[in-house]
Design an enzyme around this catalytic site. Structure first.
Site, short mmCIF file in Angstrom:
data_model
loop_
_atom_site.label_atom_id
_atom_site.label_comp_id
_atom_site.label_asym_id
_atom_site.label_seq_id
_atom_site.Cartn_x
_atom_site.Cartn_y
_atom_site.Cartn_z
N GLU A 154 1.07 7.71 5.67
CA GLU A 154 2.09 8.78 5.05
C GLU A 154 2.98 9.13 6.14
OE1 GLU A 154 -0.13 12.20 3.59
OE2 GLU A 154 -1.39 10.85 2.23
N ASN A 210 -9.88 2.07 9.53
CA ASN A 210 -9.40 3.39 9.53
C ASN A 210 -10.62 4.18 10.62
OD1 ASN A 210 -7.34 3.78 8.23
ND2 ASN A 210 -8.31 4.90 6.62
N CYS A 262 -7.35 10.68 5.05
CA CYS A 262 -7.95 9.35 5.07
C CYS A 262 -9.14 9.29 6.16
CB CYS A 262 -6.91 8.25 5.23
SG CYS A 262 -6.06 7.87 3.75
#
Ligand code: NAD
Length: 459
Positions: A154, A210, A262
């Site tokens: 983002e 991640n 996330c």
């Protein structure tokens, strides 16, 4: 190609718009009527740099359309992307209800071959689950299920989507592979790879990425805390290790913990996947604990200076979004700090260039919303910086000094150099670096706050 995107949030809207930009006909579907209404009017429901222009162009050229009807939305699509929420369930595992519900609905609507692409972040084995749900009502020859995790960030989502470092596609179907390859070729013209692999490896790749990044941040956060005790400067340590090509420069900035939609949920979900497979993934479990601790750092520093009872004190807070260039406040460290300050009796006056409306929806009149960054510091006992928006990097310090009750800054993102703060005369606490003008501590801590502008070039 005719495409449908189910779920028009941060990922779905960027995905749909960027596919339309490369000439595809895209139908974006969402159950949120408000969102679809705004999009039909040409307005983006989210703040994402560069998205507005692409939206406008592709809506005008009728390559990008919006609907709340799943049936109408998927009718002509050859490829259907699922960009649905996968929030953490009670045990931390990704909640697949949105994905599986839609899969069940699709199985009653599809009448010709379609590729179902999972872009949501989902645990290993989900492609098989989706296929099993669909196969209950639909002939297996009429669909393939593909895993295609999304790696966009983002704030730079459009750029990331248009020029991905790599595209990961998990499929065992040659037919689906061909369509996916065709779809993504325009985005990898500079030579970045499309990796085709099996579904399980593809699903695992997203969590591995991640969790690894969250671990890197957490390592630096721990290193920063140690630097504070050891009298070292974490900024030097960061550049010192980052220039090693084995390590690299990115994702080494310490701060007040990772947040966002996330990392927290994906790290949690990976830990749960490991537990379900009877594997104790120790590093991942530790990362979660480290991050919880790091989120408390700024609050602790504030209380060490002002005492644990903060009633009567006002704190200016710059930056609410979980990172700059987004309005997304999911799991934002700023919210954590607001809670802590309110609990200790303080008043909080906040400013963020894009995320104010989202925070207003949560806090209403429990906190004060400033009209700009200077209004936020006006009359405050200290300034706290939680998100490093560009406009906070070079502010008018003279004005800040005049507006604050005391020249005190808590910086959770190491936005300013220590030298600058030395020169300006602020009492300045950051992450992993020494406290600047520590000698002012006793004066600031006095019950009746005294104006202490006796040092520095600001007077
Ligand atoms: P989001 O909450 O912004 O968007 C999800 C959208 O799905 C919402 O607009 C919601 O109204 C819609 N929706 C829910 N149920 C629906 C249904 N039955 N039919 C149609 N629409 C429905 O979420 P997001 O941030 O876009 O994330 C989506 C997925 O992508 C998640 O799995 C997330 O982990 C993953 N992801 C997110 C990012 C990111 O940076 N946001 C990056 C990579 C991957």
């Amino acid at each position: 190609m005719q495409l449908a995107i189910i779920g028009t949030g941060y990922v779905g809207l960027v995905t749909g718009t960027c596919f339309a930009e490369t000439g595809n006909d895209v139908m974006c579907i969402d159950i949120n009527e408000d969102k679809i209404r705004q999009l039909k009017d040409g307005k983006s429901p989210i703040y994402e740099p560069g998205l507005d222009i692409l939206l406008e162009r592709n809506i005008k050229e009728r390559r990008l359309q919006f609907t709340t009807s799943l049936q109408d939305g998927i009718r002509d699509a050859q490829v259907i992307f699922l960009a649905l929420p996968t929030p953490p369930g009670k045990d931390g595992a990704a909640d697949l209800q949105y994905v599986l519900d839609v899969a069940a609905q699709l199985s009653t609507l599809i009448t010709s071959y379609k590729v179902i692409v999972n872009k949501s972040t989902v645990p290993v084995g989900t492609a098989e689950k989706v296929a099993a749900v669909m196969a209950q009502k639909l002939d297996r020859s009429l669909f393939d299920v593909v895993s295609n995790p999304e790696f966009l960030r983002e704030g730079v989502a459009v750029e990331d989507f248009l020029k991905p470092d790599r595209v990961v596609i998990g499929t065992s179907s040659e037919k689906a592979k061909k369509l996916m390859d065709e779809l993504y070729q325009p985005f990898v013209r500079q030579g970045n790879p499309i990796y085709f692999m099996d579904e399980r490896s593809s699903e695992m790749t997203k969590y591995a990425a991640n969790a690894y990044l969250a671990m890197r941040i957490s390592f630096m956060n721990e290193m920063a805390n140690l630097c504070e005790k050891a009298g070292a400067n974490v900024d030097w340590v960061r550049v010192g290790i980052g220039s090693d090509s084995r390590i690299g420069k990115r994702f080494l900035f310490p701060g007040v913990g990772y947040g966002g939609s996330c990392f927290p949920k994906d790290v949690q979900a990976l830990a749960q996947t490991a537990r379900e497979m009877d594997y104790d993934f120790r590093i991942v479990n530790t990362v979660m604990g480290v991050n919880e601790h790091q989120k408390t750092r700024l609050g602790k520093k504030i209380k060490e200076l002002f005492g644990s009872d903060l009633s009567g004190k006002i704190f200016a807070l710059w930056g609410l979004a979980f990172k700059p260039e987004t309005d997304d406040i999911r799991e934002a460290p700023a919210l954590y700090l607001i809670e802590e300050l309110l609990e200790a009796g303080a008043q909080v006056k906040v400013f963020d260039p894009e995320a104010m409306e989202n925070v207003k929806r949560i806090y209403g009149d429990k906190i004060l919303f400033a009209t700009d960054q200077y209004d936020a510091v006006s009359g405050a006992d200290a300034l706290t910086i939680v998100t490093e928006w560009s406009e906070f990097r070079n502010p008018d310090f003279k004005r800040i000094n005049e507006l604050l009750k005391n020249p005190v800054i808590f910086d959770g993102r190491n936005v300013y150099t220590l030298e600058k703060m030395e020169d300006l005369g602020f009492y300045y606490e950051s992450i992993g670096r020494k406290v600047v003008h520590q000698q002012l501590k006793d004066k600031i801590a006095l019950p009746e706050t005294t104006i202490i502008r006796e040092r520095g070039t600001l007077d």
